[in-house]
Design a protein around this motif. Structure first.
Motif, mmCIF file in Angstrom:
data_model
loop_
_atom_site.group_PDB
_atom_site.id
_atom_site.type_symbol
_atom_site.label_atom_id
_atom_site.label_comp_id
_atom_site.label_asym_id
_atom_site.label_seq_id
_atom_site.Cartn_x
_atom_site.Cartn_y
_atom_site.Cartn_z
ATOM 1 N N ASN A 128 9.170 -2.836 -0.504
ATOM 2 C CA ASN A 128 8.594 -2.349 0.770
ATOM 3 C C ASN A 128 9.470 -1.479 1.563
ATOM 4 O OD1 ASN A 128 6.233 -2.419 2.300
ATOM 5 N ND2 ASN A 128 7.225 -3.798 3.512
ATOM 6 N N ASN A 129 10.588 -2.043 1.540
ATOM 7 C CA ASN A 129 11.831 -1.103 2.524
ATOM 8 C C ASN A 129 11.971 -0.006 1.748
ATOM 9 O OD1 ASN A 129 11.935 -3.134 4.530
ATOM 10 N ND2 ASN A 129 13.654 -4.140 3.574
ATOM 11 N N GLN B 101 0.784 -0.999 0.077
ATOM 12 C CA GLN B 101 -0.085 -0.001 0.090
ATOM 13 C C GLN B 101 0.942 1.169 -0.076
ATOM 14 O OE1 GLN B 101 -3.328 -0.346 -0.157
ATOM 15 N NE2 GLN B 101 -3.115 -2.535 -0.163
ATOM 16 N N LEU B 102 0.902 2.096 -0.965
ATOM 17 C CA LEU B 102 1.432 3.413 -1.118
ATOM 18 C C LEU B 102 0.896 4.428 -0.059
ATOM 19 C CD1 LEU B 102 2.112 3.405 -4.873
ATOM 20 C CD2 LEU B 102 3.770 2.604 -3.047
ATOM 21 N N PRO B 103 1.799 4.933 0.804
ATOM 22 C CA PRO B 103 1.362 6.097 1.505
ATOM 23 C C PRO B 103 0.857 7.359 0.734
ATOM 24 C CG PRO B 103 3.102 4.979 2.341
ATOM 25 C CD PRO B 103 2.832 4.484 1.176
ATOM 26 N N GLU B 104 0.372 8.347 1.359
ATOM 27 C CA GLU B 104 0.369 9.668 0.659
ATOM 28 C C GLU B 104 1.531 10.135 0.237
ATOM 29 O OE1 GLU B 104 -2.406 12.259 -1.186
ATOM 30 O OE2 GLU B 104 -2.991 10.590 0.167
ATOM 31 N N ALA C 46 -1.134 0.248 -9.322
ATOM 32 C CA ALA C 46 -2.369 0.716 -9.928
ATOM 33 C C ALA C 46 -3.059 0.942 -8.524
ATOM 34 C CB ALA C 46 -3.061 -0.333 -10.736
ATOM 35 N N ASP C 47 -3.981 1.879 -8.553
ATOM 36 C CA ASP C 47 -4.873 2.255 -7.110
ATOM 37 C C ASP C 47 -4.347 2.130 -6.016
ATOM 38 O OD1 ASP C 47 -7.175 2.055 -9.149
ATOM 39 O OD2 ASP C 47 -7.486 -0.053 -8.793
ATOM 40 N N GLY C 48 -2.961 2.938 -6.104
ATOM 41 C CA GLY C 48 -2.374 3.209 -4.839
ATOM 42 C C GLY C 48 -1.684 1.981 -4.004
ATOM 43 N N GLU C 49 -1.712 1.018 -5.002
ATOM 44 C CA GLU C 49 -0.706 -0.221 -4.533
ATOM 45 C C GLU C 49 0.228 -0.775 -5.553
ATOM 46 O OE1 GLU C 49 -3.890 -2.832 -3.074
ATOM 47 O OE2 GLU C 49 -4.199 -3.685 -4.988
#
Length: 179
Positions: free
Chosen positions: A74-75, A10-13, A46-49
């Motif tokens: 992820n790191n 999941q990508l943070p803002e 896609a879609d913030g992930e």
């Protein structure tokens, strides 16, 4: 069997992930990191992930590369948002450290102080002369430099003197006993 490779990140803002060929670049509030990944692993954003897939092969090495690639990216995402740090403690009489410009100076029982150049992408702080905090965006660079500092004087098992990680437990040996 580990399923880490199949978990989506999941990508943070404020974090942006892009891929150009085999090079993945992650940009965030603290800066940007790049890393080359295996051409056998495909990445989709896609879609913030971010998701990773591998070829339809059950080869053991490919499965390992799949999970490792996901963990490394992820790191990178975590590094550009929060960053990583390691804390080292100096244990021993007269052991101390200080930062002079871009050099870490360690006085750890040798006849001369040990000077280590601090890498450009890391920040080193010395607290109370016996605590060293190494921080930066890349988990690998932080860990490598911390290991290099620790290798200057590894903790010895009889008195426990040396440079150790903050929560590291040194197993102590019993000394010789007299008659």
């Amino acid at each position: 069997m580990s399923r880490i490779g199949y978990k989506a990140i999941q990508l943070p803002e404020g974090v942006e992930v892009s891929q150009k060929g085999n090079v993945v670049t992650v940009k965030g509030p603290k800066g940007s990191l790049s890393r080359e990944i295996s051409p056998l692993i495909s990445m989709t954003v896609a879609d913030g992930e971010v998701k990773f897939d591998r070829e339809a092969s059950d080869d053991k090495k490919l499965k390992m590369v799949h999970g490792t690639t996901r963990a490394n990216v992820n790191n990178m995402v975590e590094g550009v948002v929060k960053g990583f740090s390691k804390t080292l403690k100096l244990v021993g009489v007269g052991y101390r450290s200080q930062v002079k410009g871009k050099t870490l100076v360690l006085t750890v029982g040798y006849s001369n102080p040990v000077e280590m150049a601090i890498p450009e992408d890391l920040e080193v702080k010395v607290e109370k002369n016996t605590t060293i905090v190494i921080s930066g965006m890349s988990k690998q660079h932080v860990g490598d430099f911390a290991a290099d500092v620790r290798a200057v004087r590894k903790p010895e098992p009889y008195k426990g003197k040396g440079i150790r990680y903050e929560n590291e437990h040194i197993i102590r040996k019993e000394g010789k006993t007299g008659k």
